[in-house]
Design a protein around this motif. Structure first.
Motif, PDB file in Angstrom:
ATOM      1  N   ASP A 240       1.036  -0.930  -0.221  1.00 44.71           N
ATOM      2  CA  ASP A 240      -0.017   0.528   0.309  1.00 44.71           C
ATOM      3  C   ASP A 240       0.784   1.210  -0.167  1.00 44.71           C
ATOM      4  O   ASP A 240       0.780   2.556   0.888  1.00 44.71           O
ATOM      5  CB  ASP A 240      -1.041   0.132   0.923  1.00 44.71           C
ATOM      6  CG  ASP A 240      -1.760   1.160   0.968  1.00 44.71           C
ATOM      7  OD1 ASP A 240      -2.516   1.628   0.247  1.00 44.71           O
ATOM      8  OD2 ASP A 240      -2.996   1.641   2.113  1.00 44.71           O
TER       9      ASP A 240
ATOM     10  N   SER B  36       6.139   7.687  11.168  1.00 42.11           N
ATOM     11  CA  SER B  36       5.675   6.975  10.410  1.00 42.11           C
ATOM     12  C   SER B  36       4.807   8.512   9.883  1.00 42.11           C
ATOM     13  O   SER B  36       4.543   9.579   9.645  1.00 42.11           O
ATOM     14  CB  SER B  36       4.062   6.082  10.606  1.00 42.11           C
ATOM     15  OG  SER B  36       3.331   6.748  12.186  1.00 42.11           O
ATOM     16  N   ALA B  37       4.302   8.238   8.516  1.00 42.69           N
ATOM     17  CA  ALA B  37       3.057   9.385   8.143  1.00 42.69           C
ATOM     18  C   ALA B  37       1.816   9.917   8.919  1.00 42.69           C
ATOM     19  O   ALA B  37       1.611  11.494   9.399  1.00 42.69           O
ATOM     20  CB  ALA B  37       2.200   8.981   6.792  1.00 42.69           C
ATOM     21  N   THR B  38       1.360   8.700   9.827  1.00 44.28           N
ATOM     22  CA  THR B  38       0.563   9.276  10.661  1.00 44.28           C
ATOM     23  C   THR B  38       1.260   9.835  12.182  1.00 44.28           C
ATOM     24  O   THR B  38       0.450  11.099  11.973  1.00 44.28           O
ATOM     25  CB  THR B  38       0.165   7.863  11.616  1.00 44.28           C
ATOM     26  OG1 THR B  38      -0.370   7.221  10.959  1.00 44.28           O
ATOM     27  CG2 THR B  38      -1.115   8.231  12.970  1.00 44.28           C
TER      28      THR B  38
ATOM     29  N   ASN C   8       1.565  13.484  10.121  1.00 46.51           N
ATOM     30  CA  ASN C   8      -0.205  14.074  10.154  1.00 46.51           C
ATOM     31  C   ASN C   8      -0.199  14.966  11.877  1.00 46.51           C
ATOM     32  O   ASN C   8      -0.092  15.835  12.091  1.00 46.51           O
ATOM     33  CB  ASN C   8      -0.841  13.431   9.967  1.00 46.51           C
ATOM     34  CG  ASN C   8      -0.594  13.343   8.336  1.00 46.51           C
ATOM     35  OD1 ASN C   8      -0.426  14.757   7.914  1.00 46.51           O
ATOM     36  ND2 ASN C   8      -0.942  12.308   8.155  1.00 46.51           N
TER      37      ASN C   8
ATOM     38  N   TYR D  65      -7.833  10.006   4.681  1.00 44.59           N
ATOM     39  CA  TYR D  65      -7.564   8.930   5.642  1.00 44.59           C
ATOM     40  C   TYR D  65      -6.156   9.654   5.153  1.00 44.59           C
ATOM     41  O   TYR D  65      -5.759   9.891   3.903  1.00 44.59           O
ATOM     42  CB  TYR D  65      -7.503   7.754   4.895  1.00 44.59           C
ATOM     43  CG  TYR D  65      -6.564   7.041   5.633  1.00 44.59           C
ATOM     44  CD1 TYR D  65      -7.307   6.580   7.224  1.00 44.59           C
ATOM     45  CD2 TYR D  65      -5.254   6.504   6.035  1.00 44.59           C
ATOM     46  CE1 TYR D  65      -7.012   5.799   7.527  1.00 44.59           C
ATOM     47  CE2 TYR D  65      -4.811   5.496   6.690  1.00 44.59           C
ATOM     48  CZ  TYR D  65      -5.761   4.979   7.835  1.00 44.59           C
ATOM     49  OH  TYR D  65      -5.295   4.969   9.174  1.00 44.59           O
ATOM     50  N   HIS D  66      -5.695   9.634   6.276  1.00 44.36           N
ATOM     51  CA  HIS D  66      -4.254  10.358   7.011  1.00 44.36           C
ATOM     52  C   HIS D  66      -4.357   9.402   8.034  1.00 44.36           C
ATOM     53  O   HIS D  66      -2.864   9.758   8.477  1.00 44.36           O
ATOM     54  CB  HIS D  66      -4.342  11.973   7.093  1.00 44.36           C
ATOM     55  CG  HIS D  66      -4.762  12.781   6.381  1.00 44.36           C
ATOM     56  ND1 HIS D  66      -4.540  13.408   4.958  1.00 44.36           N
ATOM     57  CD2 HIS D  66      -6.600  13.345   6.095  1.00 44.36           C
ATOM     58  CE1 HIS D  66      -5.085  14.032   4.733  1.00 44.36           C
ATOM     59  NE2 HIS D  66      -6.177  14.056   4.905  1.00 44.36           N
ATOM     60  N   GLY D  67      -4.053   8.193   7.851  1.00 47.97           N
ATOM     61  CA  GLY D  67      -3.297   7.538   8.764  1.00 47.97           C
ATOM     62  C   GLY D  67      -4.961   7.681  10.468  1.00 47.97           C
ATOM     63  O   GLY D  67      -5.079   8.261  10.323  1.00 47.97           O
TER      64      GLY D  67
ATOM     65  N   GLU E 138      -5.223  15.106   1.021  1.00 45.00           N
ATOM     66  CA  GLU E 138      -3.927  15.409  -0.147  1.00 45.00           C
ATOM     67  C   GLU E 138      -4.502  16.459  -1.256  1.00 45.00           C
ATOM     68  O   GLU E 138      -6.106  16.696  -1.533  1.00 45.00           O
ATOM     69  CB  GLU E 138      -4.337  13.093  -0.174  1.00 45.00           C
ATOM     70  CG  GLU E 138      -4.194  12.552   0.568  1.00 45.00           C
ATOM     71  CD  GLU E 138      -4.522  11.396   0.114  1.00 45.00           C
ATOM     72  OE1 GLU E 138      -3.530  10.586  -0.169  1.00 45.00           O
ATOM     73  OE2 GLU E 138      -5.444  10.530  -0.161  1.00 45.00           O
TER      74      GLU E 138
ATOM     75  N   ASN F 139      -7.260   7.860  -0.888  1.00 42.43           N
ATOM     76  CA  ASN F 139      -7.965   6.246   0.085  1.00 42.43           C
ATOM     77  C   ASN F 139      -9.542   6.288  -0.045  1.00 42.43           C
ATOM     78  O   ASN F 139      -9.475   5.453   0.606  1.00 42.43           O
ATOM     79  CB  ASN F 139      -7.815   6.647   0.811  1.00 42.43           C
ATOM     80  CG  ASN F 139      -6.689   6.218   1.432  1.00 42.43           C
ATOM     81  OD1 ASN F 139      -5.616   5.353   1.726  1.00 42.43           O
ATOM     82  ND2 ASN F 139      -5.155   8.070   1.914  1.00 42.43           N
TER      83      ASN F 139
ATOM     84  N   ASP G  18      -0.671  16.323   2.843  1.00 42.51           N
ATOM     85  CA  ASP G  18      -0.405  15.190   2.708  1.00 42.51           C
ATOM     86  C   ASP G  18      -0.494  14.047   1.501  1.00 42.51           C
ATOM     87  O   ASP G  18      -0.486  13.788   0.914  1.00 42.51           O
ATOM     88  CB  ASP G  18      -1.419  13.785   3.122  1.00 42.51           C
ATOM     89  CG  ASP G  18      -1.256  12.711   4.189  1.00 42.51           C
ATOM     90  OD1 ASP G  18       0.027  12.114   3.465  1.00 42.51           O
ATOM     91  OD2 ASP G  18      -1.480  11.977   4.950  1.00 42.51           O
TER      92      ASP G  18
ATOM     93  N   THR H 113       1.729  11.351   0.963  1.00 41.14           N
ATOM     94  CA  THR H 113       2.275   9.847   1.210  1.00 41.14           C
ATOM     95  C   THR H 113       2.032   9.055   0.150  1.00 41.14           C
ATOM     96  O   THR H 113       2.176   8.330  -0.298  1.00 41.14           O
ATOM     97  CB  THR H 113       1.278   9.669   2.812  1.00 41.14           C
ATOM     98  OG1 THR H 113       1.359  11.111   3.896  1.00 41.14           O
ATOM     99  CG2 THR H 113       1.269   7.771   3.040  1.00 41.14           C
ATOM    100  N   HIS H 114       0.302   8.935  -0.504  1.00 42.50           N
ATOM    101  CA  HIS H 114       0.748   8.500  -1.865  1.00 42.50           C
ATOM    102  C   HIS H 114       0.407   9.562  -3.204  1.00 42.50           C
ATOM    103  O   HIS H 114       0.707   8.847  -3.813  1.00 42.50           O
ATOM    104  CB  HIS H 114      -1.721   8.234  -1.426  1.00 42.50           C
ATOM    105  CG  HIS H 114      -1.664   6.920  -0.480  1.00 42.50           C
ATOM    106  ND1 HIS H 114      -2.821   6.249  -0.463  1.00 42.50           N
ATOM    107  CD2 HIS H 114      -0.348   6.179  -0.035  1.00 42.50           C
ATOM    108  CE1 HIS H 114      -2.628   5.307  -0.069  1.00 42.50           C
ATOM    109  NE2 HIS H 114      -1.286   5.233   0.704  1.00 42.50           N
TER     110      HIS H 114
ATOM    111  N   LYS I  27       5.333   6.474   4.805  1.00 39.54           N
ATOM    112  CA  LYS I  27       5.599   5.340   3.584  1.00 39.54           C
ATOM    113  C   LYS I  27       6.753   4.662   2.907  1.00 39.54           C
ATOM    114  O   LYS I  27       7.523   3.714   3.453  1.00 39.54           O
ATOM    115  CB  LYS I  27       4.256   5.181   3.287  1.00 39.54           C
ATOM    116  CG  LYS I  27       3.049   5.367   4.153  1.00 39.54           C
ATOM    117  CD  LYS I  27       2.191   4.585   3.146  1.00 39.54           C
ATOM    118  CE  LYS I  27       0.248   4.704   3.699  1.00 39.54           C
ATOM    119  NZ  LYS I  27      -0.127   4.005   3.435  1.00 39.54           N
TER     120      LYS I  27
HETATM  121  C1  LIG Z   1      -2.722  10.003   2.249  1.00 37.88           C
HETATM  122  C2  LIG Z   1      -2.675   9.068   3.804  1.00 37.88           C
HETATM  123  N1  LIG Z   1      -1.559   9.975   5.176  1.00 37.88           N
HETATM  124  C3  LIG Z   1      -1.057   9.078   5.672  1.00 37.88           C
HETATM  125  C4  LIG Z   1      -0.966   7.676   6.331  1.00 37.88           C
HETATM  126  C5  LIG Z   1      -0.777   7.111   7.634  1.00 37.88           C
HETATM  127  O1  LIG Z   1       0.553   5.816   6.876  1.00 37.88           O
HETATM  128  P1  LIG Z   1       1.290   5.542   8.202  1.00 37.88           P
HETATM  129  O2  LIG Z   1      -0.258   4.429   8.632  1.00 37.88           O
HETATM  130  O3  LIG Z   1       2.317   4.438   7.008  1.00 37.88           O
HETATM  131  O4  LIG Z   1       1.247   5.983   9.246  1.00 37.88           O
HETATM  132  C6  LIG Z   1      -1.506   7.076   5.104  1.00 37.88           C
HETATM  133  C7  LIG Z   1      -1.653   6.034   5.451  1.00 37.88           C
HETATM  134  O5  LIG Z   1      -2.668   4.688   4.262  1.00 37.88           O
HETATM  135  C8  LIG Z   1      -1.995   7.924   4.187  1.00 37.88           C
HETATM  136  O6  LIG Z   1      -2.791   7.112   3.113  1.00 37.88           O
END
Ligand SMILES: Cc1ncc(COP(=O)(O)O)c(C=O)c1O
Length: 464
Positions: free
Chosen positions: A90, A146-148, A151, A174-176, A234, A239, A267, A269-270, A294
């Motif tokens: 993912d 982590s991305a969580t 954030n 979704y942001h974790g 995002e 997500n 964000d 992350t993706h 990630k």
């Molecule tokens: C846009 C986005 N931000 C943050 C996260 C959180 O990432 P993590 O679970 O690695 O902290 C995710 C997880 O899918 C995500 O899609």
């Protein structure tokens, strides 16, 4: 209205009885092909939900594949099947599994030099921060695990800088596992906790405002209250399928944030899949902060947040007034910025997720999207395909949804299960959540061709 009709068309096109029969056949095949994975799952009695992390039970088939090896874009499961991996953890493995440059750098860091975590800086920190500055055009960076975390901590800093209590998110973002972000709009436009939110500490609508993506009027209305510290979003929703921004949407978002004194946190992350500098660079966006995680460390836990000079100054002003940024004030973590994560990020950014690698990945994603579109057109389905650089996703509705609610309405767990199982049984894996596929630097044309064949065959059996 037009979209709703398209959805009805696609439902009518798929014979549900046939779908159920085919899925049953694929379930049986999965069971027969994967005895060792099944045994692993059934013997994992001391793990919550039978897996090391509860999401791992999400895969179709009733139990996940156990894996023994993963290299590049390929996974080998416990029963010895080699699979093309388009799920790539993912996005955690967007750099590919165990790329050579990462393996060498980690061996040197941990083996030759020694030291994983010391609470002391290494020389890699500035290198990575400098590279992220070059890519995302924000000058100040800090690291997380982590991305969580990225954030969560940036939201704290945004509240510190603005003195405002609330945050804003887009519905179905979704942001974790950030408590405040689990808010959606219901059918009547009211904010409410996202269905399934696991025992929230407080009702998140007390901390959070929510609007639909691509709706500037709603954004302006909600931010006019001037109690929102930051919009955390995002640049494209990823997500709930991929939902792209309308042309100039983010120009409007930036203007509304400026007019209302709201910080804009992107964000990535993706959406990092959009290119070497993510969607920030690709769409020429001007955030106050960027968060990411990630893939940066090639799967080694890490995350990062970047701040504008102005936001950095405001944070430091808060520190002068007593905010505890260098101890237990609520921002930071003992293992964050550790030597291993930083080495991993340096190896990945310098040698793996390079400009050339992104060009290759995007080209393959073009082919992937083309194949899926061709199959959809061939079977006259009202489905759509959306691409964001190296990432593609198909959705059971056309045209592609413009916001989270419409995209959520197009979900179809039954079709997902059939298509996912059909792929896995023939050596192709996509994400267990909806239908996302991601290319990594090691993905080949042959891998993509294989997916196209399998996807077309799956539709062929469903729609004879
Ligand atoms: C846009 C986005 N931000 C943050 C996260 C959180 O990432 P993590 O679970 O690695 O902290 C995710 C997880 O899918 C995500 O899609």
């Amino acid at each position: 209205m037009e979209r709703a009709n398209a959805w009805v068309d696609s439902v009518n096109t798929v014979d549900r009885v046939r779908l159920e029969a085919l899925t049953e056949r694929e379930r049986a095949l999965y069971l027969e092909r994967n005895p060792r994975s099944r045994a692993l799952f059934e013997s994992s009695v001391n793990l919550v939900a039978g897996v090391p992390m509860t999401w791992m039970s999400k895969w179709a088939g009733g139990f996940p594949l156990g894996f023994s090896r993963a290299r590049g874009a390929s996974l080998t499961d416990l029963d010895g099947h080699e699979l093309v991996d388009f799920a790539l953890g993912d996005t955690g493995a967007m750099a590919g599994h165990s790329p050579e440059a990462l393996v060498a750098a980690l061996a040197e860091r941990v083996g030759s030099w020694g030291g994983v975590t010391t609470m002391l800086p290494t020389e890699d920190g500035q290198w990575v921060a400098g590279e992220l500055t070059r890519r995302f055009a924000l000058p100040r960076w800090s690291f997380t695990l982590s991305a969580t975390d990225a954030n969560r901590w940036v939201l704290r800093l945004a509240r510190l800088a603005t003195g405002r209590p609330r945050v804003m998110v887009f519905s179905y973002s979704y942001h974790g596992t950030v408590d405040e972000t689990f808010v959606v709009l219901d059918g009547s436009g009211r904010a409410r906790p996202r269905p399934g939110n696991v025992a929230p500490p407080v009702d998140p609508t007390t901390t959070t405002r929510v609007v639909e993506f691509n709706d500037l009027d709603a954004l302006e209305r909600e931010l006019s209250s001037r109690d929102v510290a930051a919009l955390l979003c995002e640049p494209a929703l990823t997500n709930i399928g991929i939902v792209l921004p309308d042309d100039d949407y983010f120009r409007g978002v930036r203007a509304i944030c400026d007019a209302t004194g709201t910080l804009l946190i992107l964000d990535e992350t993706h959406t990092f899949s959009a290119g070497p500098g993510g969607a920030t660079r690709r769409f020429d966006l001007r955030p106050d902060a960027v968060t990411i995680g990630k893939s940066l460390g090639g799967g080694v836990p890490c995350g990062a947040y970047g701040l504008s000079e102005e936001l950095n100054d405001r944070v430091l002003a808060g520190v002068l007034e007593g905010a505890d940024l260098d101890d237990v004030g609520g921002v930071g973590g003992t293992l964050a910025g550790n030597a291993l994560s930083l080495t991993a990020m340096r190896a990945v950014l310098s040698q793996v997720l390079t400009d050339d690698a992104f060009a290759h990945m995007e080209l393959l994603a073009d082919v992937f999207a083309h194949d899926v579109r061709a199959a959809i057109a061939n079977y006259e389905l009202s489905w759509s395909v959306v691409q964001l650089g190296a990432r593609c996703e198909y959705r059971y509705v056309a045209p592609a949804p413009r916001n989270g609610a419409d995209s959520a309405a197009a979900a179809d767990a039954r079709l997902d299960e059939y298509l996912h199982l059909y792929g896995v049984n023939r050596g192709v894996v996509i994400t267990p959540f909806h239908n996302m596929a991601l290319m990594c630097p090691a993905t080949t044309r042959e891998d993509v061709r294989r997916h196209g064949e399998v996807f077309t065959a799956a539709l062929g059996e469903l729609l004879p």
